[in-house]
Design a protein around this motif. Structure first.
Motif, PDB file in Angstrom:
ATOM      1  N   ALA A 404       0.846  -1.198   0.000  1.00 16.47           N
ATOM      2  CA  ALA A 404       0.000   0.000   0.000  1.00 16.47           C
ATOM      3  C   ALA A 404       0.878   1.244   0.000  1.00 16.47           C
ATOM      4  N   TYR A 405       0.307   2.346  -0.493  1.00 21.70           N
ATOM      5  CA  TYR A 405       1.054   3.587  -0.605  1.00 21.70           C
ATOM      6  C   TYR A 405       0.367   4.697   0.189  1.00 21.70           C
ATOM      7  N   ASP A 406       1.171   5.621   0.659  1.00 24.65           N
ATOM      8  CA  ASP A 406       0.693   6.772   1.410  1.00 24.65           C
ATOM      9  C   ASP A 406       0.570   7.952   0.458  1.00 24.65           C
ATOM     10  N   PHE A 407      -0.644   8.269   0.038  1.00 27.26           N
ATOM     11  CA  PHE A 407      -0.778   9.362  -0.925  1.00 27.26           C
ATOM     12  C   PHE A 407      -0.876  10.732  -0.255  1.00 27.26           C
ATOM     13  N   TYR A 408      -0.601  10.811   1.057  1.00 29.24           N
ATOM     14  CA  TYR A 408      -0.328  12.111   1.667  1.00 29.24           C
ATOM     15  C   TYR A 408       1.087  12.584   1.326  1.00 29.24           C
ATOM     16  N   ASP A 409       1.930  11.666   0.863  1.00 31.39           N
ATOM     17  CA  ASP A 409       3.344  11.939   0.626  1.00 31.39           C
ATOM     18  C   ASP A 409       3.525  12.701  -0.696  1.00 31.39           C
ATOM     19  N   PRO A 410       3.937  13.964  -0.659  1.00 29.49           N
ATOM     20  CA  PRO A 410       4.120  14.726  -1.903  1.00 29.49           C
ATOM     21  C   PRO A 410       5.143  14.092  -2.849  1.00 29.49           C
ATOM     22  N   GLU A 411       6.118  13.375  -2.284  1.00 33.21           N
ATOM     23  CA  GLU A 411       7.138  12.762  -3.127  1.00 33.21           C
ATOM     24  C   GLU A 411       6.539  11.690  -4.030  1.00 33.21           C
TER      25      GLU A 411
END
Length: 593
Positions: A404-411
């Motif tokens: 899973a990915y954290d889409f709060y992360d701007p990178e």
């Protein structure tokens, strides 16, 4: 037999008949919930259109036979057949665009008795006597629309930048008003200070279109506004017996329009000011009309979609803003002092996968309305605030669903080239930043804005997700759809950045049941007592789509019973009338302490 591909005549016929179809269908059917109005001797157009459509469908095969078998001596016959086929293809395209399936048209034409059944007639008989009682016997009501639900106007030019369209489109074309409807950007400038001359100007009862100069109104929030008695709203397509009559003296139902592009916390502060103004207005009216000067005034709020998130934040934090340092505001339930009942309708309490999709791919409401590219939508903090929660594993790797990915992360957005971070959006950025000539400078401004919006969304979600019980006397009620497969989990191809729907679950086609209830478990998990950080006093599931929730007769019946029949400051269970023409099921939810 392969179908003949349309030539130039096809495109001409398509353009003409698409316009005729759109004007006919929209004008005759847009003001009813089902988008269909039964034909009568006084209104023959729907019947004529249905006959034409059905004839077109069944005539296509014979016409193709004529085209393929006609000899050189029958050129005139062949030409007529060509033109007829072109018209049929245009009709088929128009029907597909408006989701008017032939069986439904046949039923509309040949079984008009089914279409003329108006379940609201009995509801008006039940609730009109209650609605006409003095306003001081019930709480005043505020209706709050969702995203796109308020008209936006440029106060400098007077131009409507959202809510009215002077032309329709037959392919994906960018909005002419993109620069006006997008929010300004500035590197290092807080989102709260990035302002333009656009402001909200009323709830959208109808979305206005113009087809060949003919005004067409597509129903938006008119149904809920007239059901709850907001002044001046009546459904002109409904028989008088179907209308809810609050009498001529009704003055305590209001609509709160807001700039849905901006940070939800900013609009919560405006709601606090709005409530204070309306309270003083009501107090003056109570004194003038009834001689009442010492009554407590608390409001009931009925909020759709994003309006529900705004209302929940307001109850918890009142007019507090999200701190610029990233910390959370103080949970003091300041707004709850002014509210007794909050009714949320289709609210994405745990976010919506469509918010992620639209920020990445852009959005077009329908094939005849403009396309809004990712860079334009990416300027709006509220869209980010409707993103799903990463902890619910709503964004996974296309090759490994356990990743899973954290889409709060701007990178992540920069690496995947999403939204404002997409180099292909530079032409849009030139339009949004006309005073910035350097491409690298535009990119830096865009990435900075995206970073601020993502961090603000995370901060907003954290502030809403703190488990907390509302003060005594405040009740929360939810109406949500759960009969339509709705995207819940998106997958990402990390090589291309492309998003796909990985998993769908029951919902209303926009908000999943899981998100509306805000259950802290995997999106596809089933539990007899799902836990939620929100303490619901009632949850009602409807078998309809997101945009039709507020027009569903079951919603109408139950919400009027709650607002008109339930005692104020009640601690007892609400009255639950039987459903009208549909099933309703309720579910007790376990609170997270």
């Amino acid at each position: 037999m392969a179908e003949r591909k349309p030539g130039i005549r096809s495109h001409i016929a398509l353009l003409m008949l698409e316009n005729v179809a759109l004007a006919t269908v929209s004008f005759n059917w847009s003001r009813t919930t089902s988008m269909m109005q039964p034909w009568t001797k006084d209104n023959p157009i729907p019947a004529a259109w249905a006959v034409f459509a059905i004839t077109a469908w069944f005539a296509r095969a014979p016409l193709h036979w004529i085209v393929n078998n006609a000899t050189e001596s029958h050129r005139s016959v062949q030409l007529v057949a060509y033109c007829c086929i072109d018209a049929m293809m245009a009709v088929r395209s128009s029907l597909r665009a408006h989701s008017l399936l032939l069986p439904a048209l046949a039923l509309l034409l040949f079984v008009p008795g089914c279409a003329t059944d108006h379940p609201n007639s009995s509801l008006a008989a039940i609730y009109n006597p209650l609605a006409q009682r003095p306003d001081y016997e019930r709480n005043p009501v505020i209706v709050i629309p969702g995203v796109l639900g308020s008209r936006l106007v440029d106060e400098e030019t007077g131009k409507i930048v959202w809510g009215k369209y002077d032309k329709i489109r037959f392919r994906r074309q960018q909005s002419d008003d993109l620069a006006e409807v997008s929010l300004p950007m500035g590197q290092g400038v807080p989102l709260s200070q990035l302002r333009d001359s656009v402001h909200s100007d009323g709830t959208l009862a109808y979305l206005e279109l113009s087809v060949f100069g003919i005004p067409v109104e597509l129903q938006a929030y008119n149904q809920i506004l007239q059901t709850l008695g907001v002044g001046g709203y009546r459904d002109s397509s409904a028989p008088k017996s179907d209308e809810f009559n609050y009498g001529d003296e009704h003055f305590t139902c209001f609509q709160f329009d807001y700039d849905w592009r901006r940070d939800v916390a900013e609009n919560a502060a405006l709601l606090d000011r709005f409530i204070a103004e309306k309270r003083e207005y009501i107090r003056a009216e109570y004194a003038n009309r009834y001689g009442i000067t010492d009554t407590e005034i608390r409001f009931d709020i009925v909020a759709h979609s994003l309006g529900g998130l705004l209302s929940r934040y307001y109850l918890r934090y009142g007019s507090q803003q999200l701190p610029e340092d990233g910390s959370l505001p103080t949970l003091d339930w300041e707004g709850a002092r002014n509210v007794e009942r909050l009714v949320m309708v289709g609210t994405p309490n745990a976010g919506s996968a469509f918010a992620l999709r639209d920020l990445v791919n852009g959005h077009q409401l329908s094939r005849v309305l403009p396309y809004y590219p990712p860079a334009g939508l990416g300027t709006m903090p509220s869209i980010y605030q409707m993103l799903p929660r990463p902890r619910h594993q709503t964004l996974v790797d296309a090759k490994n669903s356990d990743q899973a990915y954290d889409f709060y992360d701007p990178e992540l957005w920069r690496q995947m080239k999403w939204g404002l971070a997409d180099p292909n959006q530079d032409a849009i950025l030139q339009e949004l930043l006309p005073d910035v000539a350097d491409r690298e400078a535009r990119e830096c401004i865009a990435l900075d804005h995206q970073r601020k919006c993502l961090l603000k969304a995370k901060q907003f979600h954290q502030s809403l997700d703190i488990p907390a019980t509302p003060p005594p006397g405040v009740t929360l009620h939810l109406y949500a759809g759960d009969a339509i497969e709705t995207p819940a989990v998106m997958s990402i191809d990390t090589e291309s950045g492309q998003l796909e729907v990985a998993h769908s679950v029951p919902g209303d086609d926009t908000t999943t049941r899981h998100s509306a209830v805000m259950t802290e478990q995997p999106v596809d998990a089933v539990s007899t007592r799902p836990a939620s950080p929100i303490r619901w006093d009632s949850v009602t599931f409807l078998h309809t789509s997101h945009r039709k929730l507020t027009a569903d007769p079951v919603f109408t019946d139950n919400v009027l019973a709650l607002l008109l029949q339930s005692p104020r400051h009640a601690q007892t269970p609400i009255l639950s009338p039987s459903s009208v023409g549909a099933s309703v099921h309720r579910q007790q939810l376990e609170r997270i302490p």
